[in-house]
Enzyme design. Structure first.
Site, PDB file in Angstrom:
ATOM      1  CG  HIS A 404      42.659  32.611  45.149  1.00  0.00           C
ATOM      2  ND1 HIS A 404      42.978  33.703  44.264  1.00  0.00           N
ATOM      3  CD2 HIS A 404      42.418  33.535  46.220  1.00  0.00           C
ATOM      4  CE1 HIS A 404      43.051  34.909  44.870  1.00  0.00           C
ATOM      5  NE2 HIS A 404      42.600  34.632  46.284  1.00  0.00           N
ATOM      6  CE  LYS A 599      50.272  28.085  32.588  1.00  0.00           C
ATOM      7  NZ  LYS A 599      49.149  29.297  32.796  1.00  0.00           N
ATOM      8  NE  ARG A 600      54.758  25.179  42.295  1.00  0.00           N
ATOM      9  CZ  ARG A 600      54.490  25.293  43.681  1.00  0.00           C
ATOM     10  NH1 ARG A 600      55.039  26.384  44.067  1.00  0.00           N
ATOM     11  NH2 ARG A 600      54.745  24.161  44.167  1.00  0.00           N
ATOM     12  CE  LYS A 605      49.030  26.076  37.693  1.00  0.00           C
ATOM     13  NZ  LYS A 605      48.131  27.298  37.316  1.00  0.00           N
ATOM     14  CB  THR A 710      47.669  36.524  36.995  1.00  0.00           C
ATOM     15  OG1 THR A 710      48.602  35.556  37.710  1.00  0.00           O
ATOM     16  CG2 THR A 710      46.291  36.785  37.831  1.00  0.00           C
ATOM     17  CE  LYS A 714      51.522  38.541  36.000  1.00  0.00           C
ATOM     18  NZ  LYS A 714      51.779  37.416  37.082  1.00  0.00           N
TER      19      LYS A 714
END
Ligand code: NBG
Length: 869
Positions: A404, A599-600, A605, A710, A714
Site C-alpha cells: 500500500h 484525509k490523514r 499529501k 480512495t 468517493k
C-alpha cells in the site's frame, strides 16, 4: 471429589476445553440412504423454535420491544434515544445472525476454497444503517421505530463509529468485506478487537491537536458476538532450539489467550453474511497465585495486565513504523490466532496439509501480517513434521500480499534483537528462509553481491533489521499494488530486484475500489433515488453493477435532470452547513463553492500546499478593490483529518489552518468570498456528510507518493469534481471520466527524483523560483496569523529541502485553482461535468476489485446461500 485443592489447577478449566458449541464447521450425520439425522432432540420442536428474518413492521416492533424489556431491562417510561438505538440494533443483529448461521452452514456443506483477509485495521464506521440497507429492511424499521415514538435519524445518530483504523488502508478493508458478502464470496476477515480505536481529536483554542481516548465499547457493542470458548494460546518470548532438518522447538515464555469476537458482515441484495473475526487478548490465568499468596498483589496481576494490553489500543501511525515491542506483539498475536483458527477449520475436513492451498487463500493487507509466513512454516515444520520443501511450497501458495505504499519511511522493518527476544523461533525460520532464498538468487546471478545485499531479508546496520516487505514478497504467490501507477512503481523501485528474479507475472495490480452502498446510497440518498428513477432500474441492479451508471450520460443534456442534480448537491451542502452549525456553532454560507480536503495529515499529501494556496487567495483578495472582489468566485474551504500524535510538522499544519481560519473568517473585506473551516475529529461518519456536499475536492500528493487514494473515488461518485496531481488512482479516474472533467496540475512522477536532486545540489532562492509562494511564506513569518515563530519549522521544510516539491508545484497549483473558478462560473456546464463524473465511476466499485482478487489470485467462487447443496 476431594476436599483439598491443587493450587496448580486453579484457573484451569475443570475439563480439557473442547470447542463443541460455537465453532463453525459442523455438519449433520447421514444414514446409509443419505438422509440427514437431526443431531439431537425432536426435530419438530427445534424447527418450531427457529426464527427467520423479520419482514413486517409488527414483527420488527415486537422484537424491538422485547429487547427493551429483556436485554435492556427498561420500559417505555425510561427509554431514551440511546436505549432505542440499542434495542433496534439488537433486533437487527438477531436478523443478521439468522443469515450468518445459514451462510456458515452452507459454506460448510459445500466446502469450497475460502479466502481470508488479514488486516490490522478495519475502519467500519457505523453499522445500523448499512445493516438495514443490506437486509432490505430500511422502510420497515423506519415505520416501526416511528410507531414506537422515535425517529430513525435520531437513533442512527446515537451509534458510535467503530474506528479500528487509521485511514484509507483500514477503510479499504471494510469496503472489501462489504463487497465480499455482496458478491457472495466465502471470505472472512481477521483483525484485532482494540478496546480503544483511533484517538478522538480535539483542537485547543491555539489550534493544537489534542488526543483523547476513543472508548468505543463503553456503551457495549451490539454488532459483535463474543465467542468466549473459541480461544487459542499464543506464546511470546521463551527459548527456541534447532533440531535436525530445519525443525525446532519453542518453549517457555509467556502464554496469552486469544478470544474470538465475531462481527456479522451482511451482503447487499443477498442473504450471504460473512464473518469478521476479531481477537481480544486475555491472560491465560487471572493472576500469579504464588505472588498473590505472598501478598504481592501488584506482581500477581502484572502478567495479566501485560496480556490485556496487547489488544488495548490501535497504534495511531500511518506510513511509519516505530519498532515498538507492543506493536510486534499485536502483529504476532493476531496472525498466530488467525492461522490456528484457519488451520483448525481446514483440518476438520480430514484433508492432508499439502492440500491447504486448494482450500485456503490468505490475503496479507500490507506487511502487518507478514509474521504469518514464518508462523505457518513453524506450524508445518515443528508441529506437523513436514520437511522444508513441503512446508515452503504450501506457504508460497497460500499467501498473497498487497503493498500500500512505496514511501521508504513506511516500509516496515523490525530490529533483529527485538524479534529474537519476542519470537526466537521465528527469527531462526526467517534466517533459514533468507539463506535458501539468497542461495537461489546467487545461482541465478552468480557473484552479484550488491544484489544479494539489496534483496536480503536482513538489512545490515546497528541493529540489523528484518525487511518485512521482502519477506511478504517471497513468501507469497502474488504481490499487488493498489493502482496502476503504484503497481508500476512497486515493480520498478522497491521490488525491482524481486521482479528480475521471479518474473513479472507474480507482480500485478488491483486498483482499489469503494462500496457504492455506503458511499452513495447511504450517504447521498437523494442522489441515489434520482439515479434509480432516471436509469429506470431496480436500485439493487445498479448498486451491484456500478457500470450501469453509464446510463446517466445521455441525461447530461436534459435541463430538467440537471436542475434536479444541482438541487440535490445544494441540499447536501445545506446538510453539511447545518452539521457545522449544530456541532461547532459556526455559520457556513451555502451559496459558495465547497472545496474539500479530508484525509490523514501528512507532508506527502500536502495539506500545506492547500493552506498556502488559501493564504495566497486571501492576500490576493485583500489587495483588490471592493469592485474587483465582486468578480471573485466565493469559496468555502474545508479541511479535516488527524495527525499522528508524534508527527510534529503535521500538527503544525493543523495549527496553521486553524489560525488562518480565525483571521480570514473574521475579516470583513474578504469573508464574503473566502471562508475556511477545520472540522475536528474526522471519521467515517463525518466523511459521509462532507463528501456528498463537495463541489471540488483536493487530492494533491507529490506525484508518485499516494499509492491510490480512495476518497477521490468517493467524491467523484457523488458528483464532486477532482482537483489533483497525476498520482495514484487520480490517473485512472481521469481516464474514465475524461481529462476535461478533472483539474490536473503539477510535475509528473518521472521528474520527481531529478527535482529533488536539483533542490540539494542546485538550489534556487525561493523569491526567484516562486515569488508568489515566497510572498505567502513571508506573511506567515511576519505573524499575519499570530504565532510568528511557531510556524518556522514547517516553513523551513519548504524553504530548505522541500522534499515534497511545494516550490515546484505551487504556481501550477494556483493556475489550476483559477481554472476551477472559471469552470464553476458556468454552473450549467459544471453540472454536466458533475453528471459525467458520476456516470463514469463504475470501475471503482469494490465489488469489481474483490472479484478481481477472487478470480486472479484466490481462485474462489461465489457460494450463494440460497442454493442448496
Ligand atoms: C494507503 C495509501 C493510500 C491507499 C490506501 C489503501 C497505507 C500504508 N497506504 O493511497 O497511502 O488508498 O493505502 O490502499 O496506509
Amino acid at each position: 471429589m476431594t476436599s483439598t485443592i491443587d493450587p496448580k489447577a486453579i484457573g484451569k478449566p475443570v475439563r480439557a476445553r473442547r470447542h463443541v458449541r460455537t465453532l463453525t464447521g459442523y455438519l449433520p450425520e447421514v444414514d446409509a440412504t443419505g438422509k440427514e439425522h437431526w443431531p439431537r432432540g425432536e426435530e419438530e420442536v427445534w424447527q418450531a423454535g427457529l426464527r427467520g428474518v423479520d419482514q413486517d413492521v409488527p414483527s420488527i416492533t415486537k422484537s424491538i420491544v422485547n429487547h427493551v424489556q429483556t436485554s435492556l431491562a427498561r420500559q417505555a417510561y425510561n427509554l431514551d434515544d440511546l436505549g432505542a438505538y440499542q434495542a433496534a440494533a439488537l433486533s437487527v443483529r438477531d436478523n443478521l445472525l439468522v443469515n450468518w448461521n445459514e451462510t456458515q452452514l452452507n459454506y460448510t456443506r459445500k466446502n469450497p476454497k475460502r479466502a481470508y483477509y488479514l488486516s490490522l485495521e478495519f475502519l467500519m464506521g457505523r453499522t445500523l444503517d448499512n445493516a438495514l440497507l443490506n437486509l432490505g429492511l430500511k422502510e420497515q424499521y423506519r415505520d416501526g421505530i416511528k410507531k414506537l415514538g422515535f425517529s430513525v435519524e435520531d437513533i442512527l445518530d446515537k451509534e458510535r463509529d467503530a474506528a479500528l483504523g487509521n485511514g484509507g488502508l483500514g477503510r479499504l478493508a471494510a469496503c472489501y468485506l462489504d463487497s465480499g458478502s455482496s458478491t457472495e464470496l466465502p471470505l472472512w476477515g481477521y483483525g484485532l478487537r482494540y478496546k480503544y480505536g483511533i484517538f478522538q481529536q480535539l483542537i485547543s483554542p491555539e489550534g493544537n491537536q489534542l488526543e483523547a481516548p476513543d472508548p468505543w465499547l463503553d456503551n457495549q457493542n451490539p454488532w459483535e458476538l463474543p465467542r468466549l470458548d473459541v480461544t487459542y494460546e499464543v506464546r511470546f518470548y521463551g527459548h527456541a532450539e534447532r533440531l535436525s532438518d530445519s525443525r525446532g522447538v519453542w518453549q517457555g515464555g509467556q502464554e496469552v489467550l486469544a478470544v474470538a469476537y465475531d462481527v456479522m458482515i451482511p451482503g447487499y441484495g443477498t442473504k450471504n453474511t460473512n464473518n469478521l473475526r476479531l481477537w481480544e487478548s486475555k491472560p491465560k490465568r487471572g493472576f500469579d497465585l504464588n505472588s498473590f499468596n505472598a501478598g504481592n498483589y501488584e506482581a500477581a496481576v502484572a502478567s495479566s495486565n501485560s496480556a490485556d494490553a496487547i489488544t488495548s489500543v490501535l497504534y495511531p501511525n500511518d506510513h511509519t513504523s516505530f519498532g515498538k515491542e507492543l506493536r510486534l506483539k499485536q502483529q504476532y498475536f493476531w496472525t498466530a490466532a488467525s492461522l490456528a483458527d484457519i488451520i483448525r477449520r481446514f483440518k476438520q475436513q480430514g484433508k492432508p496439509l499439502k492440500e491447504l492451498p486448494d482450500f485456503v487463500a490468505i490475503q496479507l493487507n500490507d506487511t502487518h501480517p507478514t509474521l504469518a509466513i514464518p508462523e505457518l512454516m513453524r506450524i508445518l515444520l515443528d508441529e506437523e513434521d513436514l520437511n522444508w520443501e513441503q512446508a515452503w511450497s504450501i506457504v508460497t501458495n497460500v499467501f498473497f500480499y498487497t503493498n500500500h505504499t512505496v514511501l521508504p519511511e513506511a516500509l516496515e522493518k523490525w530490529p533483529v534483537p527485538l524479534i529474537e527476544h519476542v519470537l526466537p523461533r521465528h527469527l531462526q525460520i526467517i534466517y533459514d528462509i533468507n539463506l535458501f532464498f539468497l542461495q537461489a538468487v546467487e545461482r541465478k546471478f552468480p557473484g552479484d553481491r550488491d544484489r544479494l545485499a539489496r534483496m536480503s531479508l536482513i538489512e545490515e546496520g546497528q541493529p540489523k533489521q528484518v525487511r518485512m516487505a521482502h519477506l511478504a514478497a517471497i513468501g507469497s504467490r502474488k504481490v499487488n499494488g493498489v493502482a496502476e501507477l503504484h503497481s508500476d512503481l512497486v515493480r520498478t523501485t522497491i521490488l525491482k530486484d524481486f521482479v528480475e528474479f521471479e518474473g513479472s507475472s507474480k507482480y500485478s495490480n488491483v486498483t482499489n475500489g469503494i462500496t457504492p452502498r455506503r458511499w452513495l446510497d447511504q450517504c447521498n440518498p437523494e442522489l441515489s433515488d434520482l439515479i434509480t428513477k432516471t436509469l429506470k432500474l431496480d436500485k439493487v441492479v445498479w448498486l451491484k453493477d456500478l457500470t450501469k451508471l453509464d446510463g446517466l450520460l445521455e441525461f447530461t443534456e436534459d435541463a430538467a435532470f440537471r436542475k434536479e442534480w444541482a438541487a440535490i448537491k445544494q441540499r447536501n451542502k445545506e446538510r453539511l452547513a447545518n452539521y457545522v452549525q449544530t456541532t461547532l456553532g459556526l455559520t457556513v454560507r451555502t451559496d459558495a463553492m465547497f472545496d474539500v480536503q479530508i484525509k490523514r495529515l501528512h507532508e506527502y499529501k500536502r495539506q500545506t500546499l492547500n493552506i498556502l494556496g488559501v493564504i495566497h487567495r486571501y492576500l490576493t483578495l485583500k489587495g483588490q478593490t471592493p469592485e474587483e472582489r465582486k468578480k471573485a468566485n466565493p469559496r468555502v474551504v474545508f479541511f479535516a483529518g488527524k495527525a499522528a500524535p508524534a508527527y510534529y510538522i503535521a500538527k503544525l499544519t493543523i495549527r496553521l489552518i486553524v489560525n488562518v481560519a480565525r483571521v480570514i473568517n473574521a475579516d470583513p473585506d474578504t469573508k464574503d468570498y473566502l471562508q475556511l473551516y477545520f472540522l475536528p475529529d474526522y471519521s467515517v461518519s463525518l466523511a459521509e456528510v462532507l463528501i456528498p456536499a463537495s463541489d471540488i475536492s483536493q487530492h494533491i500528493s507529490t506525484a508518485g507518493t499516494e499509492a491510490s487514494g480512495t476518497s477521490n473515488m468517493k467524491f467523484c461518485l457523488n458528483g464532486g469534481l477532482l482537483l489533483g496531481t497525476v498520482d495514484g488512482a487520480n490517473i485512472e479516474i481521469a481516464e474514465e471520466v475524461g481529462e476535461s472533467n478533472v483539474f490536473f496540475f503539477g510535475h509528473l512522477t518521472p521528474a520527481v527524483e531529478d527535482l529533488r536532486y536539483q533542490h540539494l545540489y542546485h538550489p534556487v532562492p525561493l523569491e526567484e523560483k516562486c515569488p508568489a509562494l515566497h510572498r505567502v511564506l513571508e506573511q506567515v513569518s511576519a505573524g499575519l496569523f499570530d504565532d510568528a515563530d511557531i510556524y518556522e519549522p514547517l516553513l523551513n521544510t519548504i524553504r530548505q529541502n522541500d522534499y515534497y516539491l511545494l516550490t515546484d508545484d505551487f504556481d501550477s497549483y494556483i493556475a489550476a485553482l483559477a481554472m476551477v473558478d472559471e469552470a464553476y462560473a458556468d454552473k450549467d456546464e459544471w453540472t454536466k461535468k458533475s453528471i459525467r463524473t458520476t456516470a463514469k465511476m463504475g470501475k471503482f466499485s469494490s465489488d469489481r476489485a474483490i472479484l478481481d482478487y477472487a478470480e486472479s489470485f484466490w481462485n474462489i467462487e461465489p457460494i450463494p446461500v440460497s442454493a442448496k447443496k
